[in-house]
Design an enzyme around this catalytic site. Sequence first.
Site, PDB file in Angstrom:
ATOM      1  N   HIS A  18       0.735  -1.109   0.196  1.00 10.78           N
ATOM      2  CA  HIS A  18       0.100  -0.021   0.056  1.00 10.78           C
ATOM      3  C   HIS A  18       0.785   1.312   0.016  1.00 10.78           C
ATOM      4  O   HIS A  18       0.576   2.192  -0.611  1.00 10.78           O
ATOM      5  CB  HIS A  18      -0.956   0.066   1.243  1.00 10.78           C
ATOM      6  CG  HIS A  18      -2.243   0.987   0.845  1.00 10.78           C
ATOM      7  ND1 HIS A  18      -3.172   0.637   0.083  1.00 10.78           N
ATOM      8  CD2 HIS A  18      -2.304   2.287   1.311  1.00 10.78           C
ATOM      9  CE1 HIS A  18      -3.981   1.861   0.168  1.00 10.78           C
ATOM     10  NE2 HIS A  18      -3.379   2.685   0.492  1.00 10.78           N
ATOM     11  N   TYR A  52       1.612   5.668  -2.396  1.00 16.39           N
ATOM     12  CA  TYR A  52       1.622   6.774  -1.984  1.00 16.39           C
ATOM     13  C   TYR A  52       3.042   7.408  -2.603  1.00 16.39           C
ATOM     14  O   TYR A  52       3.056   8.132  -2.888  1.00 16.39           O
ATOM     15  CB  TYR A  52       1.623   6.790  -0.509  1.00 16.39           C
ATOM     16  CG  TYR A  52      -0.039   6.704  -0.175  1.00 16.39           C
ATOM     17  CD1 TYR A  52      -0.442   5.439   0.401  1.00 16.39           C
ATOM     18  CD2 TYR A  52      -0.883   7.747  -0.283  1.00 16.39           C
ATOM     19  CE1 TYR A  52      -1.471   4.966   0.736  1.00 16.39           C
ATOM     20  CE2 TYR A  52      -2.057   7.493  -0.041  1.00 16.39           C
ATOM     21  CZ  TYR A  52      -2.494   6.243   0.437  1.00 16.39           C
ATOM     22  OH  TYR A  52      -3.942   5.679   0.809  1.00 16.39           O
ATOM     23  N   HIS A  90     -10.116  -0.373  -9.929  1.00 21.67           N
ATOM     24  CA  HIS A  90      -9.860   0.786  -8.825  1.00 21.67           C
ATOM     25  C   HIS A  90      -8.359   1.296  -9.184  1.00 21.67           C
ATOM     26  O   HIS A  90      -8.169   2.460  -9.300  1.00 21.67           O
ATOM     27  CB  HIS A  90      -9.851   0.178  -7.799  1.00 21.67           C
ATOM     28  CG  HIS A  90      -9.443   0.996  -6.452  1.00 21.67           C
ATOM     29  ND1 HIS A  90     -10.089   2.042  -6.073  1.00 21.67           N
ATOM     30  CD2 HIS A  90      -8.239   0.822  -5.940  1.00 21.67           C
ATOM     31  CE1 HIS A  90      -9.237   2.590  -5.097  1.00 21.67           C
ATOM     32  NE2 HIS A  90      -8.120   1.990  -5.072  1.00 21.67           N
ATOM     33  N   PHE A  91      -7.461   0.503  -9.177  1.00 21.82           N
ATOM     34  CA  PHE A  91      -6.112   0.850  -9.348  1.00 21.82           C
ATOM     35  C   PHE A  91      -5.721   1.559 -10.675  1.00 21.82           C
ATOM     36  O   PHE A  91      -4.678   2.127 -10.815  1.00 21.82           O
ATOM     37  CB  PHE A  91      -5.057   0.101  -8.645  1.00 21.82           C
ATOM     38  CG  PHE A  91      -4.767  -1.355  -9.233  1.00 21.82           C
ATOM     39  CD1 PHE A  91      -4.952  -2.471  -8.784  1.00 21.82           C
ATOM     40  CD2 PHE A  91      -3.978  -1.362 -10.562  1.00 21.82           C
ATOM     41  CE1 PHE A  91      -4.690  -3.618  -9.405  1.00 21.82           C
ATOM     42  CE2 PHE A  91      -3.544  -2.548 -11.094  1.00 21.82           C
ATOM     43  CZ  PHE A  91      -3.926  -3.584 -10.602  1.00 21.82           C
ATOM     44  N   HIS A  92      -6.134   0.970 -11.713  1.00 21.47           N
ATOM     45  CA  HIS A  92      -5.998   1.750 -13.041  1.00 21.47           C
ATOM     46  C   HIS A  92      -6.487   2.965 -12.956  1.00 21.47           C
ATOM     47  O   HIS A  92      -5.912   4.012 -13.371  1.00 21.47           O
ATOM     48  CB  HIS A  92      -6.644   0.589 -14.004  1.00 21.47           C
ATOM     49  CG  HIS A  92      -5.782  -0.264 -14.690  1.00 21.47           C
ATOM     50  ND1 HIS A  92      -5.719  -1.439 -13.753  1.00 21.47           N
ATOM     51  CD2 HIS A  92      -4.717  -0.454 -15.497  1.00 21.47           C
ATOM     52  CE1 HIS A  92      -4.843  -2.334 -14.403  1.00 21.47           C
ATOM     53  NE2 HIS A  92      -4.291  -1.783 -15.534  1.00 21.47           N
ATOM     54  N   ARG A 135      -9.989 -11.967 -11.101  1.00 23.69           N
ATOM     55  CA  ARG A 135      -8.868 -11.223 -11.543  1.00 23.69           C
ATOM     56  C   ARG A 135      -8.038 -12.191 -12.604  1.00 23.69           C
ATOM     57  O   ARG A 135      -7.803 -13.573 -12.155  1.00 23.69           O
ATOM     58  CB  ARG A 135      -8.088 -10.567 -10.561  1.00 23.69           C
ATOM     59  CG  ARG A 135      -8.631  -9.535 -10.183  1.00 23.69           C
ATOM     60  CD  ARG A 135      -7.594  -9.060  -9.073  1.00 23.69           C
ATOM     61  NE  ARG A 135      -6.294  -8.219  -9.530  1.00 23.69           N
ATOM     62  CZ  ARG A 135      -5.436  -7.627  -8.663  1.00 23.69           C
ATOM     63  NH1 ARG A 135      -5.772  -7.871  -7.298  1.00 23.69           N
ATOM     64  NH2 ARG A 135      -4.425  -7.225  -9.195  1.00 23.69           N
ATOM     65  N   ARG A 136      -6.998 -11.670 -13.149  1.00 29.57           N
ATOM     66  CA  ARG A 136      -5.965 -12.507 -13.869  1.00 29.57           C
ATOM     67  C   ARG A 136      -6.283 -13.599 -14.728  1.00 29.57           C
ATOM     68  O   ARG A 136      -5.446 -14.314 -14.822  1.00 29.57           O
ATOM     69  CB  ARG A 136      -4.828 -12.675 -12.827  1.00 29.57           C
ATOM     70  CG  ARG A 136      -4.221 -11.324 -12.277  1.00 29.57           C
ATOM     71  CD  ARG A 136      -3.866 -11.365 -10.964  1.00 29.57           C
ATOM     72  NE  ARG A 136      -2.918 -10.279 -10.774  1.00 29.57           N
ATOM     73  CZ  ARG A 136      -2.499  -9.638  -9.746  1.00 29.57           C
ATOM     74  NH1 ARG A 136      -2.891 -10.338  -8.457  1.00 29.57           N
ATOM     75  NH2 ARG A 136      -1.693  -8.642  -9.603  1.00 29.57           N
TER      76      ARG A 136
END
Lengths: 553, 177, 275
Positions: free
Chosen positions: A215, A219, A366-368, A429-430
């Site tokens: 995580h 940042y 989300h992270f894309h 996923r994946r």
Amino acid sequence: MRGISRLALAHFAVAFGLFLPSVLLGAWQMLMRSTLSAPLDDPGLYYLSVTLHGTVMAYVLTTFFVMGFGYAVATSTMGRSLRGLSFAWAGFGICVVGTLIAAATIVSGRASVLYTFYPPLLASRWYYAGVFLLVGGSMTWVVLMIVNMLAWKREHRGQPVPLAMFAVTATAYLWAWSASGVAAELIGVVAPAAFGITTRMDAGLARTLFSVTLHSIVYFWLMPAYIAFYTLLPTAAGGRLFSDRMARLVFIMFLVFSLPVGMHHLFADPEHGEGFKFLQGFFTFFVVLPTLMTVFSICASLEIAGRLRGGRGWLGWIAVLPWGEPMVLATGLSLLMLGLGGLGGLINMSYAMNSMIHNTSWVTAHFHLIFGGAVVIMYFAIAYELWPVLTGRALRSPRLARWQLWSWFAGMLIVTIPWHIAGLLGQPRRMALFDYRMPQVARWAALDDISVFGGVLLLVSALLLAVILLRSLVGVRTESSLHFSLALHPPTRIAPALNGFALWNGIVLALMIAAYGYPIGQFLWVLKPHSAPAYPVSRPSLPPDFPARDPHQ
Amino acid sequence: MDAAERTEWHWMAAMLALLGVMMTVIVVTSLAHALRPPSNVETIDPDTLHLAGEFVDSNLGSAREADGSVTVRLIAQQYSFAPDCLTVPADTPVRFRITSADVVHGFLLIDTNVNTMVVPGFVAEVRTRFTRPGEYALPCHEFCGLGHHAMWAHVTVIPRDQFPELGATGRLRCARH
Amino acid sequence: MNPDEKPIASDKSWRSRSWLALAALVALSFVLGFVVLGAAPGDTPLGFWGAICRGLGLAPDRAAARAAAPVAVVPSLVAWTPATLATIALGRESRGEFIALNCSVCHGERGVNSAPGIPMLAGMDAPALYKQLADFRSGKRSSGVMHGIALALSDQAAADVAAYYARQSGGLPVLTGVSVPSGGHGLQALDSATRLVFAGDPARGIAACAACHGPDGYKLGAPALMSQDSGYLQIQVAAFAQGSRHNDINEQMRSIAMALTDAERLDVARLYGRR
């Protein structure tokens, strides 16, 4: 500025040079997963592609970009050349070597373990060596940022460190703390298996160590975007930064709260009790705070700019902002994507809601959206801002840059919105391919196909980026420098706590011991033996398990 | 402190309050509705699952407990679930116990919040209660190697009264093939 | 520092307030996570220490692991423990060559060109061969001829023979897990055998054969199938489907074979096998 220009440009060249082929891989992956037919439709190639795409986007693009940005900021704020320039070049060289080794190993098919490694799957030792060199080489950057800030403070006793430099150094500390997780995993769990010292791997320990990085690294990635929000955007918009001291507090909060929260990636894991899962989930709430502060601060700063340009009324200041400036446009688009992606993040960090979407496409979407969208679009804007400063030539052209930013924004939304919905509908996923005749899978068909068009748009946008940056290398000569934003009330003196990191590093250490002490320690001293054999994804072409020549012959 | 800074402190207080509300909701729902992370940390030897112990071939599948609940045991491996077809009753507390015979796998029942990781060396347990009969797809949602994309199983939820009497050592799967 | 200037916020107040806030947050999160949440789980009420132990995951409910179970059915006595792998690794090729003289009658000289319906052994992965010999010996895999032969071989001898055959060329290829990617390996491939071998069938939960048996991947204990005698392959996959062969750990082959149709079993055996 000459020396640093070459250094920073070299970093950006690697970052963006590998970015374009990686976007191509991503577009191909979307096509492979859809109902449409893809060229080279081979599942093994898909997993290789995901590994390469993930490694480049998560480790290479980001690390090189942040390093280059840090060097450029440091020298601009200090107004003198970087201390330790040759050290910086050595670090760059190590990072490049590591990148080449890792990439070559992945392309050869010996490292399809995805960028999160997934022990007890075991890739070729060269892959891990490459990643380790990349992460290790970036520690030279960390050291140089700290050294340069301390030197500045020595030469300007009692004065506030310029905000941009303060924030870049916070990023450096954050990266050092963050990378310790993956470094410990590589050294403690993966390398012994990869180099044949043992044949067993503790998957639970490896996952927990990696969660330290997992995580906080995001940042590390987003700090340049936020630094741009606070120190470059207000000037580009023609205004001022709302509050300098609160900005420092925001970067400090990122440093402190991004680290003891990794276990929210392990909510569904069986190797931890719920006590520490709750504790780290609790702290995850606090890492939302600096983002909420930033949204307020940036809107306030933009309002100042808007009102200075004559904007009236409640929202009248928005329309009169110079949206033609790439930095301003990118910020607006980024904040929109940050809002959407951030809401998704709030869902991910609540255990009950997370159970619906853990490891579904929702997470990938989300992270894309939040990284590939909100953060990377700011990377583009920073590059457009820095290019004239570093190359000494004008950007060619701001108009094309706006097209590039809009197409990236649109493409990212078209890719990720259907992807989020597919995740809510349970898409795992994946997976290299789906059988769309299955009733549960058929529901995703249209969604996956729409995402393909978004992927193509992103590819076009990435090509535009390459065109702009390359063409600008031969533009009209111009002299320019970075103009960092002034605060409404620039501080003349500042508390040492807001001017340095000794206190905050101490707090981070205490937090990490509290949050991770038992969760990591249990693997070493509490739990009964539970390691699994290593599962190499490739083997040498000699028969395996073959003994050395029979000594009795 | 200047006016701008004061405004930001007020905003921060408001945001902290908002986050506090969210956190309270999480704590309260955890207590009231028991939506919590699985919290058993049970270790197991992944190499010898098939030789002896809870996850032997013959002990897999659905089992009836003395209190009427149902325990379902499965193994996740490269690249299938064993058993790959399961039957459970609706409106009954069901507990899934899964472990991995090799690498990290995932366990997801689509259209439910039954969702967990399966890590070798550990037994993962998820508790739930099905209200809707039907067939639920069970994909592996964590990358486990080249065959990951074909690792799908199915759970059939049947009305409670149709679930057979099993006795203490009866184990139920379903005949899919 | 200029004595006329107003003093700035003291560093000590930043320090004390930050550490205090940290301590309060950590204490609050521990209390909530371990005592409050831990003390009120769904089923049994726990005391203070019970709650903390549960929060740490230290007191798992072991009843499920110890519940009454039916008589154990064990598919194979071989498990891939470090001890087993070490035994296999210590197999001696020269000893194995001597023992293999007896095998060449059916399996061909050096394990190449076996009789039809009989597996080719040249190049077979050592752990795979070792396991099958052990299963023949223990009766977990039935075959009239092989049971007697395997009984005569000790553990060490089995490892030796496996080491010998693994080194022989001209037969099965060594699986490296690396192959050149090629188009036509997805679910849209026209030929059903190619689809099954390279992409598998998610709808029936059938993994791609290549993921374990090559040419794309490999799995410990799974022999390479390329160039294997196709008659032998047909017999074995049919045996798995009928359940008459059941020495596959955790039913991994039986669940696949049972899901395939007769025609598919034939086509896959032909795709992989010689002739």
